[in-house]
Design a protein around this motif. Sequence first.
Motif, PDB file in Angstrom:
ATOM      1  N   LEU A 187       0.834  -1.211   0.000  1.00 21.65           N
ATOM      2  CA  LEU A 187       0.000   0.000   0.000  1.00 21.65           C
ATOM      3  C   LEU A 187       0.867   1.258   0.000  1.00 21.65           C
ATOM      4  O   LEU A 187       0.633   2.190  -0.779  1.00 21.65           O
ATOM      5  CB  LEU A 187      -0.939  -0.007   1.202  1.00 21.65           C
ATOM      6  N   ILE A 188       1.879   1.276   0.839  1.00 21.34           N
ATOM      7  CA  ILE A 188       2.786   2.428   0.889  1.00 21.34           C
ATOM      8  C   ILE A 188       3.549   2.561  -0.428  1.00 21.34           C
ATOM      9  O   ILE A 188       3.740   3.666  -0.930  1.00 21.34           O
ATOM     10  CB  ILE A 188       3.746   2.321   2.091  1.00 21.34           C
ATOM     11  N   THR A 189       3.953   1.428  -0.993  1.00 18.43           N
ATOM     12  CA  THR A 189       4.668   1.456  -2.273  1.00 18.43           C
ATOM     13  C   THR A 189       3.785   2.031  -3.373  1.00 18.43           C
ATOM     14  O   THR A 189       4.223   2.883  -4.156  1.00 18.43           O
ATOM     15  CB  THR A 189       5.137   0.042  -2.667  1.00 18.43           C
ATOM     16  N   VAL A 190       2.531   1.602  -3.433  1.00 17.66           N
ATOM     17  CA  VAL A 190       1.608   2.061  -4.476  1.00 17.66           C
ATOM     18  C   VAL A 190       1.226   3.522  -4.278  1.00 17.66           C
ATOM     19  O   VAL A 190       1.181   4.298  -5.239  1.00 17.66           O
ATOM     20  CB  VAL A 190       0.348   1.161  -4.509  1.00 17.66           C
ATOM     21  N   CYS A 191       0.969   3.913  -3.035  1.00 21.88           N
ATOM     22  CA  CYS A 191       0.489   5.280  -2.767  1.00 21.88           C
ATOM     23  C   CYS A 191       1.582   6.345  -2.858  1.00 21.88           C
ATOM     24  O   CYS A 191       1.371   7.388  -3.482  1.00 21.88           O
ATOM     25  CB  CYS A 191      -0.179   5.343  -1.400  1.00 21.88           C
ATOM     26  N   ILE A 192       2.712   6.109  -2.228  1.00 17.38           N
ATOM     27  CA  ILE A 192       3.739   7.158  -2.196  1.00 17.38           C
ATOM     28  C   ILE A 192       5.109   6.704  -2.706  1.00 17.38           C
ATOM     29  O   ILE A 192       6.055   7.477  -2.697  1.00 17.38           O
ATOM     30  CB  ILE A 192       3.888   7.766  -0.776  1.00 17.38           C
ATOM     31  N   ALA A 193       5.202   5.448  -3.135  1.00 16.32           N
ATOM     32  CA  ALA A 193       6.443   4.898  -3.705  1.00 16.32           C
ATOM     33  C   ALA A 193       7.649   5.031  -2.776  1.00 16.32           C
ATOM     34  O   ALA A 193       8.778   5.207  -3.225  1.00 16.32           O
ATOM     35  CB  ALA A 193       6.741   5.536  -5.062  1.00 16.32           C
ATOM     36  N   MET A 194       7.419   4.954  -1.469  1.00 14.49           N
ATOM     37  CA  MET A 194       8.510   5.069  -0.496  1.00 14.49           C
ATOM     38  C   MET A 194       8.361   4.010   0.607  1.00 14.49           C
ATOM     39  O   MET A 194       8.159   4.352   1.778  1.00 14.49           O
ATOM     40  CB  MET A 194       8.512   6.461   0.138  1.00 14.49           C
ATOM     41  N   PRO A 195       8.459   2.725   0.259  1.00 15.46           N
ATOM     42  CA  PRO A 195       8.315   1.709   1.305  1.00 15.46           C
ATOM     43  C   PRO A 195       9.424   1.770   2.348  1.00 15.46           C
ATOM     44  O   PRO A 195       9.275   1.242   3.445  1.00 15.46           O
ATOM     45  CB  PRO A 195       8.351   0.390   0.532  1.00 15.46           C
ATOM     46  N   CYS A 196      10.506   2.472   2.007  1.00 20.51           N
ATOM     47  CA  CYS A 196      11.617   2.578   2.957  1.00 20.51           C
ATOM     48  C   CYS A 196      11.189   3.319   4.227  1.00 20.51           C
ATOM     49  O   CYS A 196      11.788   3.126   5.279  1.00 20.51           O
ATOM     50  CB  CYS A 196      12.810   3.256   2.312  1.00 20.51           C
ATOM     51  N   LEU A 197      10.151   4.126   4.140  1.00 23.02           N
ATOM     52  CA  LEU A 197       9.669   4.830   5.337  1.00 23.02           C
ATOM     53  C   LEU A 197       9.198   3.846   6.401  1.00 23.02           C
ATOM     54  O   LEU A 197       9.358   4.088   7.591  1.00 23.02           O
ATOM     55  CB  LEU A 197       8.543   5.791   4.973  1.00 23.02           C
ATOM     56  N   MET A 198       8.625   2.747   5.946  1.00 25.87           N
ATOM     57  CA  MET A 198       8.145   1.740   6.891  1.00 25.87           C
ATOM     58  C   MET A 198       9.239   0.738   7.242  1.00 25.87           C
ATOM     59  O   MET A 198       9.424   0.386   8.399  1.00 25.87           O
ATOM     60  CB  MET A 198       6.946   1.010   6.303  1.00 25.87           C
ATOM     61  N   SER A 199       9.968   0.284   6.232  1.00 25.72           N
ATOM     62  CA  SER A 199      10.941  -0.784   6.465  1.00 25.72           C
ATOM     63  C   SER A 199      12.142  -0.339   7.303  1.00 25.72           C
ATOM     64  O   SER A 199      12.709  -1.142   8.035  1.00 25.72           O
ATOM     65  CB  SER A 199      11.401  -1.389   5.140  1.00 25.72           C
ATOM     66  N   CYS A 200      12.499   0.941   7.231  1.00 25.87           N
ATOM     67  CA  CYS A 200      13.660   1.381   8.023  1.00 25.87           C
ATOM     68  C   CYS A 200      13.356   1.333   9.520  1.00 25.87           C
ATOM     69  O   CYS A 200      14.251   1.102  10.323  1.00 25.87           O
ATOM     70  CB  CYS A 200      14.147   2.760   7.584  1.00 25.87           C
ATOM     71  N   SER A 201      12.097   1.506   9.889  1.00 22.16           N
ATOM     72  CA  SER A 201      11.758   1.439  11.311  1.00 22.16           C
ATOM     73  C   SER A 201      11.944   0.019  11.859  1.00 22.16           C
ATOM     74  O   SER A 201      12.290  -0.162  13.030  1.00 22.16           O
ATOM     75  CB  SER A 201      10.336   1.930  11.555  1.00 22.16           C
ATOM     76  N   CYS A 228      17.557   4.560   7.657  1.00 24.75           N
ATOM     77  CA  CYS A 228      16.722   5.079   6.571  1.00 24.75           C
ATOM     78  C   CYS A 228      17.495   5.188   5.260  1.00 24.75           C
ATOM     79  O   CYS A 228      16.943   4.910   4.195  1.00 24.75           O
ATOM     80  CB  CYS A 228      16.108   6.421   6.946  1.00 24.75           C
ATOM     81  N   LEU A 229      18.755   5.561   5.326  1.00 24.40           N
ATOM     82  CA  LEU A 229      19.557   5.630   4.101  1.00 24.40           C
ATOM     83  C   LEU A 229      19.773   4.241   3.507  1.00 24.40           C
ATOM     84  O   LEU A 229      19.694   4.063   2.290  1.00 24.40           O
ATOM     85  CB  LEU A 229      20.907   6.291   4.370  1.00 24.40           C
ATOM     86  N   VAL A 230      20.041   3.283   4.351  1.00 27.78           N
ATOM     87  CA  VAL A 230      20.242   1.917   3.871  1.00 27.78           C
ATOM     88  C   VAL A 230      18.994   1.426   3.154  1.00 27.78           C
ATOM     89  O   VAL A 230      19.066   0.874   2.057  1.00 27.78           O
ATOM     90  CB  VAL A 230      20.630   0.968   5.035  1.00 27.78           C
ATOM     91  N   HIS A 231      17.834   1.653   3.758  1.00 29.05           N
ATOM     92  CA  HIS A 231      16.591   1.183   3.137  1.00 29.05           C
ATOM     93  C   HIS A 231      16.194   2.010   1.917  1.00 29.05           C
ATOM     94  O   HIS A 231      15.602   1.478   0.988  1.00 29.05           O
ATOM     95  CB  HIS A 231      15.450   1.119   4.152  1.00 29.05           C
ATOM     96  N   CYS A 232      16.503   3.283   1.897  1.00 21.87           N
ATOM     97  CA  CYS A 232      16.153   4.113   0.739  1.00 21.87           C
ATOM     98  C   CYS A 232      17.002   3.777  -0.477  1.00 21.87           C
ATOM     99  O   CYS A 232      16.504   3.766  -1.605  1.00 21.87           O
ATOM    100  CB  CYS A 232      16.282   5.595   1.076  1.00 21.87           C
ATOM    101  N   PHE A 233      18.279   3.514  -0.289  1.00 24.65           N
ATOM    102  CA  PHE A 233      19.173   3.296  -1.420  1.00 24.65           C
ATOM    103  C   PHE A 233      19.469   1.827  -1.711  1.00 24.65           C
ATOM    104  O   PHE A 233      19.848   1.498  -2.825  1.00 24.65           O
ATOM    105  CB  PHE A 233      20.483   4.070  -1.220  1.00 24.65           C
ATOM    106  N   CYS A 234      19.312   0.966  -0.724  1.00 21.65           N
ATOM    107  CA  CYS A 234      19.606  -0.466  -0.903  1.00 21.65           C
ATOM    108  C   CYS A 234      18.525  -1.302  -0.222  1.00 21.65           C
ATOM    109  O   CYS A 234      18.838  -2.207   0.558  1.00 21.65           O
ATOM    110  CB  CYS A 234      20.963  -0.815  -0.314  1.00 21.65           C
ATOM    111  N   GLY A 235      17.284  -1.008  -0.499  1.00 21.23           N
ATOM    112  CA  GLY A 235      16.164  -1.644   0.191  1.00 21.23           C
ATOM    113  C   GLY A 235      16.146  -3.157   0.103  1.00 21.23           C
ATOM    114  O   GLY A 235      15.949  -3.851   1.100  1.00 21.23           O
ATOM    115  N   TYR A 236      16.342  -3.701  -1.093  1.00 19.99           N
ATOM    116  CA  TYR A 236      16.328  -5.156  -1.253  1.00 19.99           C
ATOM    117  C   TYR A 236      17.480  -5.799  -0.490  1.00 19.99           C
ATOM    118  O   TYR A 236      17.295  -6.826   0.168  1.00 19.99           O
ATOM    119  CB  TYR A 236      16.403  -5.547  -2.727  1.00 19.99           C
TER     120      TYR A 236
END
Length: 127
Positions: A40-54, A73-81
């Motif tokens: 849902l976060i990926t589809v709505c705002i294309a930033m799943p890193c906001l949730m996964s970094c927590s 947050c940087l790790v998840h934003c740039f290297c999420g997988y």
Amino acid sequence: MIWPTAIITLCFPCVTFGQIAEILDAGRTSCGTSGMLYVLITVCIAMPCLMSCSYRTKMRAKFGLIESPAPDCLVHCFCGYCALCQEYRELTERGIDPSIGYYGNVAKLRRQQQQMGMAAPMPQKMI
């Protein structure tokens, strides 16, 4: 094995995230619920890193890990997988199997403890 996790994470990161989240939330949220929120976060705002970094922060706090190689947050934003694979591997190396969920791991631990309790006594000698 890392390859199945890497392939699943590449194709369906929501599955890997859901499994990690269920373990770190101690079963309070299911894998499916967390995975759907990720989508849902990926589809709505294309930033799943906001949730996964927590959840990376939760894992570090739970196991006393250092924040490395960069802030969560940087790790998840740039290297999420890669971050999801690393977190999955961290749980696996600690004897937790994210694929069976929180309650599956609790049951596995209880079985192991019961088997240890049922072991034959060691021979003892009187001194």
